[in-house]
Design an enzyme around this catalytic site. Structure first.
Site, PDB file in Angstrom:
ATOM      1  NE  ARG A   1      -3.762   5.443   0.715  1.00 50.19           N
ATOM      2  CZ  ARG A   1      -3.626   5.160  -0.564  1.00 50.19           C
ATOM      3  NH1 ARG A   1      -3.620   6.120  -1.461  1.00 50.19           N
ATOM      4  NH2 ARG A   1      -3.502   3.910  -0.972  1.00 50.19           N
ATOM      5  CG  ASN A   2      -0.240   4.570   3.500  1.00 48.89           C
ATOM      6  OD1 ASN A   2      -0.998   5.082   4.326  1.00 48.89           O
ATOM      7  ND2 ASN A   2      -0.617   3.602   2.691  1.00 48.89           N
TER       8      ASN A   2
ATOM      9  CG  ASP B   1      -0.299   4.083   7.798  1.00 48.27           C
ATOM     10  OD1 ASP B   1      -0.558   2.880   7.857  1.00 48.27           O
ATOM     11  OD2 ASP B   1      -0.999   4.956   8.321  1.00 48.27           O
TER      12      ASP B   1
ATOM     13  CG  ASP C   1      -2.020   1.033   1.113  1.00 46.88           C
ATOM     14  OD1 ASP C   1      -2.245   1.561   0.004  1.00 46.88           O
ATOM     15  OD2 ASP C   1      -2.650   1.331   2.140  1.00 46.88           O
TER      16      ASP C   1
HETATM   17  P1  AMP Z   1      -2.446   6.828  10.075  1.00 45.14           P
HETATM   18  O1  AMP Z   1      -2.875   6.000  11.204  1.00 45.14           O
HETATM   19  O2  AMP Z   1      -1.004   6.605   9.779  1.00 45.14           O
HETATM   20  O3  AMP Z   1      -3.337   6.650   8.904  1.00 45.14           O
HETATM   21  O4  AMP Z   1      -2.511   8.365  10.526  1.00 45.14           O
HETATM   22  C1  AMP Z   1      -3.577   9.251  10.335  1.00 45.14           C
HETATM   23  C2  AMP Z   1      -3.047  10.666  10.255  1.00 45.14           C
HETATM   24  O5  AMP Z   1      -2.345  11.005  11.440  1.00 45.14           O
HETATM   25  C3  AMP Z   1      -2.043  10.867   9.129  1.00 45.14           C
HETATM   26  O6  AMP Z   1      -2.677  11.243   7.932  1.00 45.14           O
HETATM   27  C4  AMP Z   1      -1.137  11.954   9.632  1.00 45.14           C
HETATM   28  O7  AMP Z   1      -1.660  13.205   9.290  1.00 45.14           O
HETATM   29  C5  AMP Z   1      -1.188  11.763  11.128  1.00 45.14           C
HETATM   30  N1  AMP Z   1      -0.003  11.028  11.582  1.00 45.14           N
HETATM   31  C6  AMP Z   1       0.171   9.692  11.644  1.00 45.14           C
HETATM   32  N2  AMP Z   1       1.372   9.355  12.096  1.00 45.14           N
HETATM   33  C7  AMP Z   1       2.011  10.525  12.346  1.00 45.14           C
HETATM   34  C8  AMP Z   1       3.320  10.860  12.819  1.00 45.14           C
HETATM   35  N3  AMP Z   1       4.202   9.898  13.157  1.00 45.14           N
HETATM   36  N4  AMP Z   1       3.640  12.151  12.928  1.00 45.14           N
HETATM   37  C9  AMP Z   1       2.756  13.114  12.600  1.00 45.14           C
HETATM   38  N5  AMP Z   1       1.517  12.865  12.138  1.00 45.14           N
HETATM   39  C10 AMP Z   1       1.140  11.593  12.002  1.00 45.14           C
END
Ligand code: AMP
Length: 560
Positions: free
Chosen positions: A418-419, A432, A414
């Site tokens: 976005r990841n 991600d 994936d």
């Molecule tokens: P995720 O669970 O990775 O899909 O995270 C959802 C959202 O949280 C992402 O789109 C980022 O904007 C934010 N996010 C996730 N991980 C981080 C990180 N390590 N540092 C800053 N923002 C994060």
């Protein structure tokens, strides 16, 4: 007066099937016409025969062409394979003359190892292809405790000779009296001289079979018309012309290889050391917060971290959580987001990651693109558009992360902007490994009840056969390059999911973005070769990007 004539067509190929031929006749008193559809008969050709892949069962995928529909028979080690409940041929896609399918094997053991021969025949001829399959249980059991890890090593290369086009079409035209009465097509046939040999392509992979572990799922609308097939039961859906088997919740941690070690020590962080500050977003597992974490590193009293919470702590959700924590502990690289540990003292379960100041790369690209002003709500009007060297710098870092993942035999499945996450000084990391987010729900295509597929980032073999490999990651990396050079546009944004599937499986690729240098687009095309083994190697891609990036140094400070 009656007139008869014959129209002879030559040089036709199976692609001409279904074309309409119209015969028109006229004289001084009138005109008439009649049409026929070409029905070109031809012997079977096995276009593709792939290594076994793990779906719900094991599948040896194939594509066969022929008209009339070929009869299919399998031989195992030269012996006719009797199909039954546990080993059977399934056809997933049928166009008029093309058939995609699988030899489905339900929990094969060592007695199923060996050479599989597919014989496709119809009244015009026969074609056969070999594939060698080696299914082996290792002593390791996966976390579900139900199945072991399978290794396979198969070799196959179709070497189908070009079809000799000798097609003739005879048309008898009857004309009665003064008025012309019609045209009759008499016969359509063809004769092919052909033979088939299969060479060796040689590749081997390691995959694990933990498909059935259920990560928490989002309730995401696919935003498009997915006609689900009632007569096929819950394990298949029809998308466009394609019947796709539904695999429950494809998730991302199936290639443990060297990553998932039995002795992994996941760091545990005390709940009282985590001080939540604000919400950052919503992820596959639940909300993501910015937090301060105390006593994490010896040189700093507290550091900023991103904490991910697990929304629904069901049994299987917890199992996934622990497995992912182990895996993340073992994935360590400068372009993979740093994982600090877990907090499981109480609900919600928490994962702690390094905080990446600028959030996800897709949002970052959009915020630094030509449409940024439109999205800026007035407050970011000072943001600067990304330059080409900066785009190359971003791309190069993601490629570096992917080189590392490939070296760990980890197939991401994936990869998309976005990841990825952006930190200070344009530091980019792959961040991600979970799937589907509410915010990006339209990037995924829901098939069946649970499966979410990022089809816009997927190569044909992943869409058609759920075949995910380092080479399919390379395809996605090409799409990521395209995203970067379009400032975060959605690939194929002008098309519906069904149209995207059709486009990709028919071999169309994304167009060169306006701001993209030729060298970079050539790189994308190298990632989008239809045959996985023809694609550029991840190391080559990284080297190329690195030298392109070196040739145009980045001035980082403009992003503040
Ligand atoms: P995720 O669970 O990775 O899909 O995270 C959802 C959202 O949280 C992402 O789109 C980022 O904007 C934010 N996010 C996730 N991980 C981080 C990180 N390590 N540092 C800053 N923002 C994060």
């Amino acid at each position: 007066m009656e007139l008869q004539s014959i129209l002879t067509l030559s040089g036709l190929s199976p692609d001409d099937n279904g074309r309409e031929l119209t015969c028109s006749a006229e004289n001084i008193v009138g005109q008439t016409e009649a049409s026929v559809l070409l029905n070109i008969l031809f012997p079977p050709t096995i276009v593709q025969l792939y290594q076994p892949v793990r779906n719900q069962d094991w599948c040896i995928p194939f594509t066969v062409m022929g008209n009339p529909r070929p009869d299919l028979h399998w031989y195992h080690e030269g012996k006719l394979l009797e199909e039954q409940q546990y080993i059977k041929t399934e056809i997933h896609e049928i166009t008029d003359t093309e058939y995609h399918g699988c030899l489905q094997l339900d929990i094969p053991t060592h007695i199923h190892n060996g050479i599989y021969t597919l014989v496709a025949s119809n009244e015009f001829g026969e074609d056969r292809g070999n594939v060698s399959a080696h299914f082996m249980h290792t002593p390791d059991e996966d976390h579900s405790g139900t199945e072991g890890v399978f290794y396979y090593d198969t070799t196959f290369s179709p070497d189908t000779p070009p079809l000799e086009d000798k097609v003739a079409v005879y048309i008898v035209v009857g004309i009665a009296g003064v008025a012309l009465t019609g045209c009759i097509l008499m016969l359509v046939f063809l004769k092919y001289g052909r033979s088939s040999k299969f060479g060796m392509k040689g590749s081997s992979s390691v995959i694990s079979n933990d498909d059935d572990s259920a990560s928490p799922l989002h309730h995401v609308s696919n935003g498009n018309n997915t006609p689900s097939s009632s007569e096929m039961g819950p394990d298949a859906v029809i998308i466009g012309m394609t019947k796709i088997p539904v695999i429950e919740n494809p998730q991302y941690f199936r290639n443990p290889g060297s990553i998932l070690k039995s002795d992994t020590l996941v760091q545990h962080i005390k709940r009282h050391n985590i001080l939540l500050k604000r919400e950052l977003g919503e992820g596959a597992f639940g909300k993501v917060f910015l937090a301060e974490c105390y006593n994490l590193s010896p040189d700093q009293e507290k550091i900023l971290v991103a904490v991910k919470t697990l929304k629904e702590a069901s049994e299987s959700g917890r199992a996934d959580f622990h497995r992912e924590a182990e895996l993340l502990t073992n994935l360590q690289h400068e372009h993979i987001v740093k994982f600090y540990g877990v907090c499981v003292e109480c609900d919600p379960l928490i994962m702690v990651f390094e905080y990446m100041k600028h959030g996800d790369l897709n949002r970052f690209l959009r915020a630094h693109g030509p449409d940024a002003v439109l999205m800026a709500d007035g407050q970011h009007s000072l943001l600067v558009e990304l330059t080409q060297p900066q785009m190359l710098h971003i791309a190069q870092q993601i490629a570096a992360g992917m080189v590392y993942l490939a070296s760990q035999h980890f197939v991401h499945r994936d990869l998309a902007t976005r990841n990825c996450l952006v930190g200070e000084n344009l530091l980019v990391k792959i961040g991600d490994f979970g799937m589907s987010r509410d915010v990006y729900s339209t990037d995924y295509y829901r098939v069946g009840g649970h499966t979410m597929l990022p089809i816009r980032w997927m190569p044909p073999e992943s869409i058609m056969y759920r075949r995910f490999t380092t080479e399919s990651d390379v395809w996605s990396l090409g799409v990521v390059l395209w995203e970067i050079f379009t400032y975060g546009k959605q690939p194929w944004y002008q098309l519906s999911n069904n149209e995207v599937i059709e486009c990709i499986t028919q071999g169309r690729v994304l167009q060169r973005p306006r701001t993209c240098p030729k060298e970079v687009y050539d790189l994308m095309l190298g990632c989008w070769q239809r045959e996985p083994y023809m694609r550029l190697n991840i190391k080559e891609i990284h080297n190329l990007l690195q030298s392109l990036a070196k040739a145009s140094p980045v001035y980082l400070d403009i992003l503040g």
